[in-house]
Structures are given as structure tokens and as C-alpha cells.
Design a protein around this motif. Structure first.
Motif, short mmCIF file in Angstrom:
data_model
loop_
_atom_site.label_atom_id
_atom_site.label_comp_id
_atom_site.label_asym_id
_atom_site.label_seq_id
_atom_site.Cartn_x
_atom_site.Cartn_y
_atom_site.Cartn_z
N ASP A 105 0.76 -1.31 0.11
CA ASP A 105 0.01 0.00 0.07
C ASP A 105 0.96 1.40 0.05
O ASP A 105 0.67 2.09 -0.83
N ALA A 106 2.10 1.16 0.82
CA ALA A 106 2.73 2.40 0.72
C ALA A 106 3.36 2.74 -0.54
O ALA A 106 3.61 3.78 -0.88
N ILE A 107 3.76 1.42 -1.30
CA ILE A 107 4.53 1.79 -2.33
C ILE A 107 3.32 2.25 -3.60
O ILE A 107 3.55 3.17 -4.13
N THR A 108 2.22 1.86 -3.47
CA THR A 108 1.27 2.29 -4.37
C THR A 108 0.94 3.77 -4.02
O THR A 108 0.68 4.41 -4.98
N ALA B 291 4.16 10.39 -6.61
CA ALA B 291 5.06 10.83 -7.40
C ALA B 291 4.38 11.25 -9.03
O ALA B 291 4.93 12.45 -9.42
N PHE B 292 3.59 10.41 -9.47
CA PHE B 292 2.90 10.71 -10.79
C PHE B 292 2.18 12.00 -10.61
O PHE B 292 2.18 12.93 -11.59
N VAL B 293 1.35 12.28 -9.53
CA VAL B 293 0.46 13.37 -9.58
C VAL B 293 1.26 14.77 -9.31
O VAL B 293 1.13 15.66 -10.14
N SER B 294 2.32 14.79 -8.51
CA SER B 294 2.95 15.97 -8.28
C SER B 294 4.04 15.97 -9.35
O SER B 294 4.25 17.35 -9.63
N ALA B 295 4.29 15.25 -10.18
CA ALA B 295 5.26 15.34 -11.24
C ALA B 295 4.49 16.06 -12.38
O ALA B 295 4.88 16.75 -13.08
N CYS B 296 3.14 15.74 -12.58
CA CYS B 296 2.23 15.91 -13.64
C CYS B 296 1.96 17.68 -13.22
O CYS B 296 2.19 18.42 -14.11
N PHE B 297 1.92 18.03 -12.08
CA PHE B 297 1.83 19.38 -11.44
C PHE B 297 2.77 20.23 -11.62
O PHE B 297 2.71 21.22 -12.36
N ALA B 298 4.22 19.68 -11.40
CA ALA B 298 5.36 20.38 -11.69
C ALA B 298 5.61 20.59 -13.06
O ALA B 298 5.99 21.63 -13.45
N ALA B 299 5.29 19.55 -14.10
CA ALA B 299 5.50 19.60 -15.40
C ALA B 299 4.51 20.73 -15.97
O ALA B 299 5.04 21.46 -16.78
N ALA B 300 3.46 20.71 -15.57
CA ALA B 300 2.41 21.74 -16.14
C ALA B 300 2.81 23.38 -15.59
O ALA B 300 2.73 24.04 -16.48
N LEU B 301 3.33 23.37 -14.58
CA LEU B 301 3.60 24.71 -13.82
C LEU B 301 5.07 25.26 -15.03
O LEU B 301 5.02 26.26 -15.49
N VAL B 302 5.97 24.28 -15.22
CA VAL B 302 7.03 24.64 -16.12
C VAL B 302 6.61 25.02 -17.36
O VAL B 302 7.05 25.74 -18.19
N PHE B 303 5.49 24.26 -18.18
CA PHE B 303 5.02 24.32 -19.38
C PHE B 303 4.65 25.61 -19.27
O PHE B 303 4.68 26.54 -20.29
N ARG C 170 13.92 8.55 -3.40
CA ARG C 170 14.18 8.86 -1.95
C ARG C 170 13.12 7.80 -1.08
O ARG C 170 13.56 7.53 -0.02
N PHE C 171 12.13 7.36 -1.70
CA PHE C 171 11.33 6.37 -0.78
C PHE C 171 11.89 5.01 -0.79
O PHE C 171 11.94 4.33 0.17
N ALA C 172 12.69 4.77 -1.82
CA ALA C 172 13.27 3.33 -1.85
C ALA C 172 14.60 3.52 -0.85
O ALA C 172 14.83 2.37 -0.03
#
Length: 87
Positions: free
Chosen positions: A14-17, A23-35, A77-79
């Protein structure tokens, strides 16, 4: 992880999921801000189509790099976190 069988517990899975989802959602948000930061001036100032194209490509490339780096950073970092963090 169970030390005897080498299998992950349900809590570990569950923690990995959750971490992958974060990671996916925050990366999408960061990428959208950069674009938006790179391509935004083209929309705000009505630049020529050639400049708009360059900004769109540059924004897309930078957004892709930010997305990949954010996902790698968070999952690495999680690993590397300690197995027993006091919970």
C-alpha cells in the motif's frame, strides 16, 4: 518486508502504491507549471507564430525533463528510507 519469507506485507504494498501515485500526480503538476511558465508569454503577449512554436517545444521538453526528474527523485527517496521508521 517480512524477514523470513522475503515477501512484502500489505502495508508495504500500500505504501508503495501511494508513493507511486503521489510521485505521478506531483510530477504532472510540476511539469504543467514549467510548461505554463515557458509558454505563457506567448499567450500573454501575442508573439509571432515562429516564437510561439519555439516556446511550445521548449516548454514541452522542459516539462518532460521536470516530470521524469520529479518521479525519479521521489521514488529513489522512498526506496532509500529506513525500513523501520518508528511506526
Amino acid at each position: 518486508m517480512d524477514q523470513h519469507t522475503g515477501r512484502r506485507t500489505q502495508a508495504d504494498r500500500d505504501a508503495i502504491t501511494v508513493e507511486i501515485g503521489y510521485a505521478f500526480v506531483s510530477a504532472c503538476f510540476a511539469a504543467a507549471l514549467v510548461f505554463c511558465a515557458v509558454y505563457g508569454p506567448a499567450l500573454a503577449f501575442g508573439l509571432s507564430p515562429a516564437v510561439e512554436g519555439v516556446l511550445a517545444v521548449a516548454g514541452g521538453l522542459l516539462a518532460a525533463v521536470v516530470f521524469i526528474l520529479r518521479v525519479i527523485h521521489l521514488l529513489w527517496r522512498f526506496a532509500r528510507r529506513p525500513e523501520n521508521d518508528g511506526r
